[in-house]
Motif scaffolding. Sequence first.
Motif, short mmCIF file in Angstrom:
data_model
loop_
_atom_site.label_atom_id
_atom_site.label_comp_id
_atom_site.label_asym_id
_atom_site.label_seq_id
_atom_site.Cartn_x
_atom_site.Cartn_y
_atom_site.Cartn_z
N GLN A 129 0.98 -1.05 -0.17
CA GLN A 129 0.00 0.34 -0.07
C GLN A 129 1.04 1.50 -0.10
O GLN A 129 0.45 1.91 -0.59
CB GLN A 129 -0.77 0.32 0.93
N VAL A 130 2.11 1.34 0.49
CA VAL A 130 3.10 1.73 1.16
C VAL A 130 3.48 2.46 -0.76
O VAL A 130 3.31 4.06 -0.67
CB VAL A 130 3.60 1.82 1.90
N LEU A 131 4.13 1.65 -1.16
CA LEU A 131 4.39 1.53 -1.90
C LEU A 131 3.57 2.41 -3.56
O LEU A 131 4.40 3.09 -4.25
CB LEU A 131 4.81 0.29 -2.87
N GLU A 132 2.60 1.72 -3.75
CA GLU A 132 1.36 2.06 -4.33
C GLU A 132 0.82 3.81 -4.12
O GLU A 132 1.30 4.62 -5.13
CB GLU A 132 0.29 1.20 -4.11
N TYR A 133 1.30 3.87 -2.85
CA TYR A 133 0.75 5.21 -2.33
C TYR A 133 2.22 6.53 -3.00
O TYR A 133 2.43 6.99 -3.92
CB TYR A 133 0.94 5.47 -1.06
N ALA A 134 3.91 5.58 -2.90
CA ALA A 134 4.66 6.48 -2.99
C ALA A 134 4.77 6.94 -4.80
O ALA A 134 5.23 7.84 -5.18
CB ALA A 134 5.70 5.70 -2.72
N GLY A 135 4.63 5.21 -5.29
CA GLY A 135 4.28 5.28 -6.74
C GLY A 135 3.17 6.52 -8.04
O GLY A 135 3.48 7.32 -8.90
N SER A 136 1.60 6.73 -7.03
CA SER A 136 0.98 7.48 -7.14
C SER A 136 1.44 9.79 -7.51
O SER A 136 1.51 10.44 -8.17
CB SER A 136 0.19 8.21 -6.34
N LEU A 137 2.66 9.70 -6.87
CA LEU A 137 3.16 10.99 -6.21
C LEU A 137 4.10 11.17 -7.50
O LEU A 137 4.56 12.35 -7.62
CB LEU A 137 3.84 11.13 -4.55
N VAL A 138 4.69 10.04 -8.31
CA VAL A 138 5.60 10.42 -9.03
C VAL A 138 4.99 11.25 -10.31
O VAL A 138 4.33 10.63 -10.65
CB VAL A 138 6.11 9.32 -9.61
N LYS A 139 5.53 12.13 -10.33
CA LYS A 139 5.24 13.05 -11.45
C LYS A 139 6.90 13.91 -12.27
O LYS A 139 7.92 14.63 -10.74
CB LYS A 139 4.38 14.12 -11.11
N THR A 203 10.42 -1.25 2.32
CA THR A 203 10.35 -2.10 3.80
C THR A 203 9.69 -1.29 4.05
O THR A 203 9.96 -0.79 5.47
CB THR A 203 11.93 -2.49 3.64
N ILE A 204 8.82 -1.95 5.58
CA ILE A 204 8.28 -1.91 6.61
C ILE A 204 8.41 -2.74 7.29
O ILE A 204 8.41 -4.22 7.07
CB ILE A 204 7.07 -1.32 6.64
N TYR A 205 8.42 -2.33 8.93
CA TYR A 205 8.62 -3.07 10.35
C TYR A 205 7.69 -2.74 10.31
O TYR A 205 6.94 -1.67 11.25
CB TYR A 205 9.93 -3.34 11.00
N LEU A 206 6.00 -3.77 10.55
CA LEU A 206 5.02 -4.58 11.36
C LEU A 206 5.25 -4.88 12.61
O LEU A 206 4.96 -6.46 12.58
CB LEU A 206 4.70 -3.97 10.47
N ASN A 207 5.09 -5.06 14.03
CA ASN A 207 4.97 -6.11 14.84
C ASN A 207 5.81 -7.36 14.42
O ASN A 207 5.27 -8.10 14.59
CB ASN A 207 3.16 -6.89 14.83
N GLY A 208 6.95 -6.46 14.46
CA GLY A 208 8.83 -7.61 14.44
C GLY A 208 8.45 -8.31 13.62
O GLY A 208 9.33 -9.25 13.37
N TYR A 209 7.38 -7.97 11.99
CA TYR A 209 8.12 -8.47 10.92
C TYR A 209 8.05 -7.62 9.90
O TYR A 209 7.46 -6.52 9.95
CB TYR A 209 6.96 -9.43 10.26
N HIS A 210 9.71 -7.32 8.79
CA HIS A 210 9.57 -6.81 7.80
C HIS A 210 8.51 -7.43 6.68
O HIS A 210 9.19 -8.84 6.53
CB HIS A 210 11.24 -7.20 7.77
N GLY A 211 8.42 -6.30 5.54
CA GLY A 211 7.36 -6.88 4.49
C GLY A 211 8.18 -5.92 3.18
O GLY A 211 8.73 -4.61 3.25
N ASP A 212 8.73 -6.68 1.61
CA ASP A 212 10.37 -5.58 1.10
C ASP A 212 9.78 -6.28 -0.43
O ASP A 212 9.40 -6.95 -0.32
CB ASP A 212 11.36 -6.43 1.55
N THR A 213 9.17 -4.50 -0.66
CA THR A 213 9.13 -4.54 -2.15
C THR A 213 9.36 -3.39 -2.27
O THR A 213 9.63 -2.64 -2.13
CB THR A 213 7.52 -4.35 -1.98
N SER A 214 9.57 -3.48 -4.30
CA SER A 214 10.33 -2.89 -5.06
C SER A 214 8.94 -2.38 -6.31
O SER A 214 9.04 -3.57 -6.56
CB SER A 214 11.15 -2.02 -4.93
N LYS A 215 9.13 -1.51 -6.97
CA LYS A 215 8.83 -1.85 -7.93
C LYS A 215 8.93 -0.40 -9.50
O LYS A 215 9.26 0.57 -8.06
CB LYS A 215 7.19 -0.84 -8.06
N THR A 216 9.54 -0.21 -10.62
CA THR A 216 10.14 1.15 -11.21
C THR A 216 8.69 1.33 -11.75
O THR A 216 8.13 0.65 -12.79
CB THR A 216 10.19 0.06 -12.05
#
Length: 354
Positions: A129-139, A203-216
């Motif tokens: 969700q964070v990545l998709e939001y970040a991508g929406s800012l690209v301009k 990459t986010i650290y939530l409740n002791g676990y990392h979630g890692d993703t990227s997109k161009t």
Amino acid sequence: MLGKGASSSLNPRILTTFAGDSRLIQSTGPLPLLLRSNPGIKPVSMQLSRTLSGITNLLFNRSNVDELPGIKRKRLRPGKVSPRRPVPSNIPQPPYVKSRKPPGIVSGPEVHDETGIDCMRASGRLAAQVLEYAGSLVKPGITTDEIDQAVHQMIIDNGAYPSPLGYGGFPKSVCTSVNECICHGIPDSRALEDGDIVNIDVTIYLNGYHGDTSKTFYCGEVDEEAKKLVQVTKECLDKAISVCAPGVEYKKIGKTIQDHADIHRYGVVRQFVGHGVGRVFHADPVIMHYRNKDPGRMILNQTFTIEPMLTIGSINPIMWDDNWTVVTEDGSLSAQFEHTILITKDGAEILTQC
């Protein structure tokens, strides 16, 4: 290893590294296979000295040269890096933040029980969700520092910690890698331009676990050459995920990616790899994105990343003086996509998608 965003000088060297590990071994020999999935053996970084070629001298030793030979766009240059953003004290931090030392890769795979799987799904979903939001800012006109600020705020608003922040001294909450930047770009004052491509790595650290993703992402009107590179890189990731299942050898991932990249005559970067992820940021196995002989096999309920980096030209990486930003040796475009996956009895579940 703090960023030196105000510096325009580049350090002309080839450096292989794993997630910012600062241990260096000098070598004048050919680049060996690194970061094998050998339980109990931690990977090391390797710096290779070499005689600078004419093109490298042109691109990286002459501060008054901005144009890339035969390419319309200007080469990437560092901007100003803003101060580190604060995180509320009530948000749990990964252990490495206080030490300021990169922990390297932890021996053994990340295998989870049902509770752990639920936590991994939650962290992966938020990262997506964070990545998709970040991508929406690209301009055109937005700075990568402004993207970092927005990402940072969304992560902490959701009670999570931005995993890159403080990892081995990394100064920002997200990686933004523009055009010829292969990975680990530090967000700064440079404004994105029409026609740029930018990889955003969350990459986010939530409740002791990392979630890692990227997109161009595309910035404005992108030419067909860049679009094709981005599309094929995504296809490489999708095809690699499709072959994953319990008992499958990790090396099948590398062969699948390399085979597809070869069809389109793209290079596959070898020095940066996928990795186990979960309760720690980086764990076994090491996932190589090119043909290899790793004998390891996937395990049920295991989580790891696949994150191929493809280039139009040279696959040789050069690291900037900030000790993080890695660009292609010849200034050619690079693209990357990444997912965290869970090995299930039926194959693989992508955890980092909305």
